[in-house]
Design a protein around this motif. Structure first.
Motif, mmCIF file in Angstrom:
data_model
loop_
_atom_site.group_PDB
_atom_site.id
_atom_site.type_symbol
_atom_site.label_atom_id
_atom_site.label_comp_id
_atom_site.label_asym_id
_atom_site.label_seq_id
_atom_site.Cartn_x
_atom_site.Cartn_y
_atom_site.Cartn_z
ATOM 1 N N ALA A 125 0.771 -1.526 -0.348
ATOM 2 C CA ALA A 125 0.268 -0.069 0.292
ATOM 3 C C ALA A 125 0.801 1.314 0.037
ATOM 4 O O ALA A 125 0.684 2.183 -0.890
ATOM 5 N N GLU A 126 2.214 1.139 0.361
ATOM 6 C CA GLU A 126 2.819 2.319 0.808
ATOM 7 C C GLU A 126 3.295 2.605 -0.328
ATOM 8 O O GLU A 126 3.487 3.894 -1.044
ATOM 9 N N LYS A 127 3.417 1.868 -0.746
ATOM 10 C CA LYS A 127 4.345 1.621 -2.563
ATOM 11 C C LYS A 127 3.153 2.060 -3.248
ATOM 12 O O LYS A 127 3.174 3.499 -4.256
ATOM 13 N N ARG A 128 2.220 1.970 -3.711
ATOM 14 C CA ARG A 128 0.709 2.449 -4.200
ATOM 15 C C ARG A 128 0.552 4.147 -3.936
ATOM 16 O O ARG A 128 0.386 4.285 -5.109
ATOM 17 N N ASN A 129 0.518 3.808 -3.135
ATOM 18 C CA ASN A 129 0.468 6.134 -2.701
ATOM 19 C C ASN A 129 1.758 6.372 -3.923
ATOM 20 O O ASN A 129 1.685 7.678 -3.507
ATOM 21 N N ARG A 130 3.145 5.921 -3.413
ATOM 22 C CA ARG A 130 4.535 7.030 -3.875
ATOM 23 C C ARG A 130 4.297 7.342 -5.210
ATOM 24 O O ARG A 130 4.226 7.995 -5.746
ATOM 25 N N GLU A 131 3.728 5.542 -5.839
ATOM 26 C CA GLU A 131 3.461 5.615 -7.081
ATOM 27 C C GLU A 131 2.564 6.453 -7.632
ATOM 28 O O GLU A 131 2.393 7.760 -8.526
ATOM 29 N N ASP A 132 1.201 6.368 -6.651
ATOM 30 C CA ASP A 132 -0.267 8.205 -7.173
ATOM 31 C C ASP A 132 0.520 9.044 -7.112
ATOM 32 O O ASP A 132 0.002 9.672 -7.731
ATOM 33 N N LYS A 133 1.249 9.218 -6.143
ATOM 34 C CA LYS A 133 1.905 10.887 -6.019
ATOM 35 C C LYS A 133 3.197 11.393 -6.901
ATOM 36 O O LYS A 133 3.629 12.380 -6.657
ATOM 37 N N SER A 134 3.814 9.915 -7.634
ATOM 38 C CA SER A 134 5.197 10.144 -8.735
ATOM 39 C C SER A 134 6.005 10.296 -7.565
ATOM 40 O O SER A 134 6.884 11.723 -7.917
ATOM 41 N N GLN A 135 5.920 10.027 -6.740
ATOM 42 C CA GLN A 135 7.527 10.095 -5.417
ATOM 43 C C GLN A 135 8.091 9.151 -5.534
ATOM 44 O O GLN A 135 8.088 7.698 -5.849
ATOM 45 N N GLN A 136 9.258 8.697 -5.011
ATOM 46 C CA GLN A 136 9.959 7.480 -4.958
ATOM 47 C C GLN A 136 11.302 7.664 -3.306
ATOM 48 O O GLN A 136 10.824 9.083 -2.772
ATOM 49 N N TYR A 137 10.845 6.691 -2.407
ATOM 50 C CA TYR A 137 11.538 5.949 -1.742
ATOM 51 C C TYR A 137 13.023 6.734 -1.230
ATOM 52 O O TYR A 137 13.787 6.519 -2.446
ATOM 53 N N THR A 138 13.366 7.274 -1.039
ATOM 54 C CA THR A 138 14.820 7.599 -0.489
ATOM 55 C C THR A 138 15.426 6.999 1.199
ATOM 56 O O THR A 138 14.343 7.347 2.372
ATOM 57 N N SER A 139 16.371 6.252 1.426
ATOM 58 C CA SER A 139 16.941 5.509 2.102
ATOM 59 C C SER A 139 17.071 7.288 3.205
ATOM 60 O O SER A 139 18.038 7.949 2.306
#
Length: 464
Positions: free
Chosen positions: A390-404
């Motif tokens: 779900a967290e991944k889908r939320n990022r993709e919906d917002k065109s954002q990527q996770y950064t460590s």
């Protein structure tokens, strides 16, 4: 005792292309054949391989009926997993919590620190070859813990693990990538820094799995700035479903002093008939001219010893074999084959003040399994994995990527015998974070019951 290979024909382990890398890669064709007691056709499933490390082929049928699974469970898991034979199953298969131990892979990374005093000795040592004896023994020492047949939990993206109150060091590990799964770790004390980017490649063979370490490990000894590089052997886990599960790591371990060109080459013997050779480790410390200086021998589940040798690899007159490392006492009949140190890794005795909410200790599935509630552990594991999706889908919906948070991805691609690795570098922010907490004068204790596991607590998102 002669050198395991002709030093004149070998190349530095930190190189690429031919030489060492080529020899390692070519040995993979023999990786599965070192165990010659494989038996097919024991049960009505094509391709089944059952290997008893303590016996010959005549008892393979009996061995197949043993292990942690009930007959109906064995049949069900074999049918489920059969379609993955030949595949890399690093992150594509959901496994039952019954085969897990109450520890995350990040904690497994921290377990290498149990005998960190060996690196302290390496840093204090003036003899360049004894430095490698201490350092290589440090890297061998973790294999006692690696023989456990329970699987650690795969870290959730953003999960961390902090280790304190051990050997004067601080340790931080973070899951920096989910696909492919990559973990990064950093340890430091007054004597050394330890940095690792960890990634594995697997090959599922039905009743066994081969694991190839694509990681990069670097140790810097602070006194002289010496940098050490590790290339470990691959690992094979046999009898995953049928028979008693056991682990072996046949092949070469190479520790290279990247500053001087000196190196250690240790050969982990494959398990032979009736267990012959299992656990045995032999090899040499070589100088930059690739001449043997010190022989090393022992068993990775017991101890390592060393003795100065001549250029032919024979012990020098007037010297004796001396022990450099021995495994510590372990609990009797421990359910998960844990060492005392492994239990400490799950406890808050090794946690710093104001533990991060992303810490592995706080995982509800891990905590439930540690307290014997398998049903709850399975539910919590599934729930965490769904939250991750779900967290991944939320990022993709917002065109954002996770950064460590604590490690930055670099442009460096590190070659290994089994594939290339994207390297992550410790960015120093955790040191600043800890310093700020320590200087605050707070004596607040960590209360597990008041903290919720939250690997995404920082929301480190950046526009693509």
């Amino acid at each position: 005792m002669a050198p395991p290979n002709d030093p004149k024909q070998s190349e530095s382990a930190s190189g690429s292309g031919g030489g060492f890398f080529a020899s390692i890669a070519s040995s993979l064709s023999n990786f599965g054949t070192a165990m010659t007691r494989s038996v097919n056709g024991l049960v009505p499933y094509e391709g089944l391989e059952v290997i008893n490390p303590e016996g010959g082929t005549e008892d393979a049928a009996e061995e197949a009926s043993k292990g942690r699974w009930k007959q109906e469970d064995r049949d069900g898991h074999w049918k489920m997993m059969q379609k993955y034979v030949g595949s890399d199953v690093t992150s594509m298969v959901t496994l039952p919590v019954l085969i897990f131990e109450p520890m995350s892979m990040l904690q497994k990374m921290a377990e290498l620190m149990e005998y960190s005093h060996l690196l302290d000795l390496a840093d204090e040592c003036e003899d360049p070859y004894m430095r490698l004896v201490y350092s290589a023994s440090f890297f061998v020492s973790v294999y006692y813990a690696f023989q456990r047949t329970w699987k650690p939990f795969n870290p959730i993206l953003g999960e961390t693990y902090e280790l304190a109150n051990h050997g004067g060091l601080t340790f931080i590990a973070e899951q920096v990538s989910h696909h492919p799964p990559i973990s990064a770790g950093h340890a430091e004390n007054e004597h050394f820094t330890y940095d690792i980017t960890s990634k594995v490649k697997t090959k599922f063979l039905g009743n066994s799995i081969e694991i190839y370490p694509l990681g990069r490990t670097r140790v810097t000894l602070k006194r002289d700035g010496v940098i050490l590089d590790l290339v470990p052997p691959p690992t094979k886990v046999s009898n995953l479903i049928f028979g008693r599960t056991w682990i072996d790591s046949p092949g070469e371990m190479v520790v290279t002093n990247m500053t001087t060109g000196d190196k250690v080459v240790l050969y982990f013997q494959p398990c032979g008939w009736f267990g012959a050779g299992r656990y045995e480790v032999d090899g040499y410390v070589y100088n930059a001219a690739e001449e043997p200086q010190i022989m090393m021998t022992g068993k990775w589940n017991e101890s390592m010893s060393y003795q100065p040798c001549d250029i032919e690899g024979e012990p020098r007159a007037g010297t004796e074999l001396k022990e450099v490392w021995r495994v510590a006492d372990v609990p009797k009949n421990d359910k998960f084959q844990y060492t005392y140190f492994a239990h400490k890794l799950n406890s808050f005795d090794t946690a710093p003040k104001k533990l991060l909410g992303s810490d592995s200790r706080l995982r509800p599935d891990r905590y439930a399994l540690e307290h014997g509630d398998i049903s709850k552990a399975g539910y919590e594991k599934s729930s965490l994995e769904e939250r991750q999706r779900a967290e991944k889908r939320n990022r993709e919906d917002k065109s954002q990527q996770y950064t460590s948070r604590w490690f930055d991805q670099t442009d460096e691609i590190h070659p290994t015998p089994w594939g290339d690795l994207e390297v992550y570098k410790y960015n120093g922010k955790y040191t600043e974070h800890r310093a700020a907490i320590d200087s605050s004068g707070s004596v607040e204790e960590t209360d597990i019951h008041s903290m919720e596991f939250n690997p995404w607590q920082y929301e480190n998102l950046a526009p693509e």
